[in-house]
Write an enzyme that holds these catalytic residues in place. Sequence first.
Site, PDB file in Angstrom:
ATOM      1  N   LYS A 183       0.712  -0.705   0.040  1.00  0.00           N
ATOM      2  CA  LYS A 183      -0.341   0.036  -0.115  1.00  0.00           C
ATOM      3  C   LYS A 183       0.247   1.044   0.152  1.00  0.00           C
ATOM      4  CE  LYS A 183      -0.540   0.927   5.093  1.00  0.00           C
ATOM      5  NZ  LYS A 183      -0.210   2.105   4.963  1.00  0.00           N
ATOM      6  N   HIS A 275      -5.805  -0.991   6.774  1.00  0.00           N
ATOM      7  CA  HIS A 275      -6.043  -1.847   8.310  1.00  0.00           C
ATOM      8  C   HIS A 275      -7.490  -1.879   8.619  1.00  0.00           C
ATOM      9  CE1 HIS A 275      -1.597  -1.805   6.694  1.00  0.00           C
ATOM     10  NE2 HIS A 275      -1.768  -0.754   7.805  1.00  0.00           N
TER      11      HIS A 275
END
Length: 525
Positions: A183, A275
């Site tokens: 990411k 997350h």
Amino acid sequence: MDDSTPTSERSSPALGSNPLLDSRDLRMPRIADPCVLVMFGITGDLARHKLLPAIYDLANRGLLSPSFSLVGVGRRSWSDDELRAYVEQAVRAGARTSWHQAIWDQLAAGMRFVEFSSFEDDDAYSRLTDVVVGLDATRGTSGNRAFYLSIPPGWFPAVTQRIAASGLVDESPGSWRRVIIEKPFGHDRASAARLDTLVSRIVRPDDVFRVDHYLGKETVQNILALRFANTMFEPLWNQRYVDHIQITMAEDIGIGTRAGYYDTIGSARDVIQNHLLQLLALTAMEEPTAMTAPAVRAEKEKVLASVRLERHGVLDLDTTTARGRYDAGFQGGVPVKGYLEEDGVAADSRTETFAAIRLEIANRRWAGVPFYLRAGKRLTRRVTEVAVVFKRPPFLPFDDAATAGVGANTIVLRIQPDEGITLRLASKVPGSHIELRDVSMDFGYGGTFNEESPEAYERLILDALLGDAPLFPHQREVDLSWRILDPVIERWAASGAPDGYRPGSWGPESAHQLLARDGRTWRRS
Ligand code: BG6
């Protein structure tokens, strides 16, 4: 074996059969195929702190093939030995397992460095191809290749295009080619789709492994174990019994030396898009038909697709989101800079270092149950947890005074630190009168299992080398997460600078108001 191969490689035992090692690792008994891992961004912070120590730990646990080879790509004029010295330093500083010279020698023998003047240096890709093909011949890596792209997304077009042109990822029967990407997967829905198109040009979608390191954490995987391997939680895990859910990722650190990355990203893109929404998906999803990638992803996708920003059907992002930016102040008695004074942050920056969002899930299980997500830097302390807060009993056959100290039953999934699970419930205080108080029942990983948990990156690198996909989000999940976040970020972009908050606090006042509007409070605030 070429002449440059250190003698250690010839004399050391195979990693998998080293007498220093436990021959059976029950949690991760699978050993990756012989392969070459090409790491773009090997000189970056992530590689130094996480990826390189994890590779050594895997080798040390006998989970890499003796032929495993690592090719570092970077802009330094390093020899292979200089790369080895750098990796050794990173491993000694960051590895979880102890130092074994024989393991290190075996690993170091398979390391090569390829200097790139830039990611647009065509000649460097030819040299890289020669090195990788050479390793296949000398170390028996069988044409199996993984490309770890730990680089800013801006470089993806140049790198993917040249990797494709070099022939390095051309399909070859009996061997595999994989791409591992970190990411941020874009900065919004459209850019994530563009990035995916680029990566899909070089390998098939099933060979793309998107790393969200939270999914590599044992405690995160344990969410599914808790929910689906037990009988007693799932019947309560729905709108009939659950009042609301709080997902918190608090950090006490500031942005450190990462302004170049962070100032263009902010808290919501940095950790909520990935997350926290993954934690939400695991907490809220239905039971998968099996623990396979397609089955788990299908359930996560369904729940992400059902996420709504509306509060009771009304969209008003000014009341259901909050953002903040840490001011200068003290943390743990130590003076700390405000975000705007951090090195590398633009003077007119509007980047948030704290973000909170209220979401609902439009399905039968969760209708009407708010999910509150918050993440921030320079908060009171480092804690990541999912708290499932239950409704009050419909009736309490006790005096009001006796229950004054009783809160809501809560199951807290403690992701980190102090990994474990806490149940908060009411209990009678010992004595001749009736007085009830909240108590905790605790399960702690540390006290229950003798073995230390592997680091998230150990698990994820191994899984990528094994081609095991369940712990890697699919592009559809990435897309659905941006679909949730894009309107929030657009709204924030149109509404000035974030609110300030005091270092060492639980974030800006607006975050507290967000819950107060619903008659609730954040845990620990
Ligand atoms: C990263 C974020 O994904 O996670 C960082 O980019 C953050 O900003 C980090 O500090 C936290 O990871 P962990 O594993 O320490 O919770």
